[in-house]
Enzyme design. Structure first.
Site, PDB file in Angstrom:
ATOM      1  N   ARG A 133       0.807  -1.212   0.000  1.00  0.00           N
ATOM      2  CA  ARG A 133       0.000   0.000   0.000  1.00  0.00           C
ATOM      3  C   ARG A 133       0.845   1.270   0.000  1.00  0.00           C
ATOM      4  O   ARG A 133       0.674   2.141  -0.835  1.00  0.00           O
ATOM      5  CB  ARG A 133      -0.855   0.005   1.272  1.00  0.00           C
ATOM      6  N   THR A 134       1.763   1.322   0.926  1.00  0.00           N
ATOM      7  CA  THR A 134       2.513   2.568   1.076  1.00  0.00           C
ATOM      8  C   THR A 134       3.355   2.859  -0.168  1.00  0.00           C
ATOM      9  O   THR A 134       3.394   3.975  -0.657  1.00  0.00           O
ATOM     10  CB  THR A 134       3.409   2.504   2.328  1.00  0.00           C
ATOM     11  N   LYS A 146      25.852  -6.366  -0.094  1.00  0.00           N
ATOM     12  CA  LYS A 146      27.306  -6.224  -0.064  1.00  0.00           C
ATOM     13  C   LYS A 146      27.773  -5.533   1.214  1.00  0.00           C
ATOM     14  O   LYS A 146      28.961  -5.330   1.406  1.00  0.00           O
ATOM     15  CB  LYS A 146      27.787  -5.414  -1.275  1.00  0.00           C
ATOM     16  N   HIS A 188       5.358   6.051  11.394  1.00  0.00           N
ATOM     17  CA  HIS A 188       4.876   5.964  10.019  1.00  0.00           C
ATOM     18  C   HIS A 188       4.000   7.204   9.838  1.00  0.00           C
ATOM     19  O   HIS A 188       2.779   7.117   9.788  1.00  0.00           O
ATOM     20  CB  HIS A 188       4.074   4.662   9.868  1.00  0.00           C
ATOM     21  N   ARG A 234      11.458   3.272   3.574  1.00  0.00           N
ATOM     22  CA  ARG A 234      10.902   2.341   4.559  1.00  0.00           C
ATOM     23  C   ARG A 234      12.012   1.382   4.947  1.00  0.00           C
ATOM     24  O   ARG A 234      12.723   0.857   4.100  1.00  0.00           O
ATOM     25  CB  ARG A 234       9.720   1.563   4.006  1.00  0.00           C
TER      26      ARG A 234
END
Lengths: 305, 153
Positions: A53-54, A82, A131, A103
């Site tokens: 969704r985000t 890495k 959030h 995120r």
């Protein structure tokens, strides 16, 4: 109010006035239907953790305003494998883009990214911490559906211990004199320091285990998913997963115009039979993420003052 | 030498700093914060001294060293009731009550294992929410910590 160049990391960074201003811009953008505000602007979407969704909502918000995106979603993060530090990644990406949306599973990652970057950084979720765009779209939804933000009776249901959306929304609503009801099993109660903070701000709240005890008083019922990934022990998860399940019977025992919100995804907390009722606003809530995120992007990129 | 007031548990010093009223259990941590093991002059330490207010207290006497304001404030994180006496020629020249800074830079560790500061080389920063009882919030992950959660880097 100056938003140009500003980072959006935590709901705690915003005053009541600023929150209301962001919501007013979202409203304006929603009315105008996708004005071309972000022409030639490039946003980097750095999604170190899965999100549907985000990520889609941000991409849609940017592209509908005429901007473009680069970035990766989990699984494509090659340099991370890495062993590149987040700091170094941001130092590179800031030169590739006008705004960074991140995120990350690690708490505080977005704050660190903002310290590293000279371009604005928007936190799209950092672990169990913040959030802020979700919280803002939650506020926007309440304001739209109830016609106000002040003096709302809101019930938070489910996992209040790990649910970051609940923590942030409670803090945000403390600006608006909300009356709060925390409904959860005792093992998933709202953390004490949040309750202390609400007390300090003179916010009235009640903690209960049974929704039926308080449902008649609610204007808003904010349900949450019990998140498997926050439980180290799968046995604990199974125990609580079905503790709070909503179906049509809730409507018989609540105000007619009570709205049911949920940050989604749901995994059985809300019976689909509720979807068609006018009380269910969770899909509209997800849709509200578009104008809200468009407002934030336009503000931090200085396209709206 | 001055007249002996009472029996001194730790020898008096001519020049330097005496840190008194440290809770006994954090005395060695205060030593660590100030890097006193590495210090070139005499450092005398006593712990488990009787104290009316603290029960058991510690005391540190450091010869030929005068603490900066920053160092004094660091002590406050562990020992909010400590006093810092500046000694010149065996006399107490100044008595400073330690006081907590509003921000604590790179001294304590975040108790949240999932905080970025425990996963990447980052200097920690805490904002002091409340001085007594001590409550701090991590600038990065927003974890709220109390005295019992605090460990030094």
């Amino acid at each position: 109010m100056e938003f140009k160049g500003r980072d959006i990391i935590s709901i705690r960074d915003f005053s009541k006035k600023e929150l209301l201003y962001i919501l007013s811009i979202a409203k304006r953008i929603e009315k105008n239907k996708n004005p071309i505000l972000l022409k030639n602007k490039l946003a980097a979407l750095l999604f170190y953790e899965p999100s549907t969704r985000t990520r889609l909502s941000f991409a849609s918000a940017i592209k509908r305003l005429g901007g473009n995106t680069i970035g990766f979603a989990k699984g494509e993060v090659t340099s991370l494998k890495k062993g590149e530090t987040l700091w170094d990644t941001i130092k590179m990406v800031e030169q590739y883009s006008d705004v960074i949306i991140i995120r990350h599973a690690i708490e505080g990652a977005a704050r660190l990214a903002a310290e590293a970057a000279s371009v604005p950084v928007i936190n799209a979720g950092d672990g169990a911490n913040q959030h802020p765009t979700q919280t803002l779209l939650d506020l926007y939804t309440i304001q739209k559906e109830k016609g106000k933000l002040e003096n709302i009776n809101i019930g938070f249901l489910g996992d209040l211990k790990y649910g970051r959306t609940v923590h942030s929304l409670a803090i945000a609503l403390s600006h608006f004199n909300a009356r709060m009801f925390f409904i959860s099993p005792s093992a998933l109660k709202m953390p004490q320091h949040y309750l202390d903070e609400l007390k300090q701000k003179k916010i009235k709240f009640t903690e209960v285990q049974n929704l039926s005890k308080v449902s008649k008083q609610l204007d808003v019922l904010y349900a949450t998913r019990i998140q498997q990934e926050r439980f180290p022990d799968p046995v604990e998860y199974e125990k609580y997963k079905n503790a709070y399940r909503l179906d049509k019977s809730i409507l018989e025992n609540s105000k007619k115009n009570m709205i049911i919100m949920h940050p989604l995804p749901r995994v059985g907390e809300i019976d689909p039979e509720l979807d068609e009722t006018k009380n269910a606003v969770y899909f509209k809530q997800a849709g509200n993420g578009i104008p809200l995120r468009q407002a934030l992007l336009a503000l931090v990129l200085g396209k709206i003052k | 030498m001055r007249e002996t007031k009472k029996e001194l548990k730790v020898p008096a010093i001519k020049e330097g700093t005496v840190i008194d009223h440290i809770p006994s259990r954090v005395t060695f941590k205060v030593m660590r914060i100030l890097d006193l093991r590495e210090f070139n002059h005499t450092v005398s330490v006593a712990i488990n001294l009787k104290s009316k207010t603290l029960g058991k207290k510690g005391i540190i006497k450091v010869s030929n060293r005068f603490l900066t304001e920053d160092e004094v404030n660091k002590i406050a994180i562990l020992a909010p009731n400590a006093t810092v006496n500046i000694i010149k020629n065996y006399e107490v020249k100044e008595k400073i009550k330690v006081s907590l800074p509003d921000e604590i830079h790179n001294i304590i560790k975040c108790s949240n294992p999932n905080c970025i500061t425990n996963n990447e080389k980052v200097k920690t920063l805490f904002h002091v929410l409340n001085k007594s009882p001590l409550q701090v919030i991590c600038h990065h992950c927003e974890r709220v910590m109390e005295s019992k959660d605090i460990t030094l880097i």
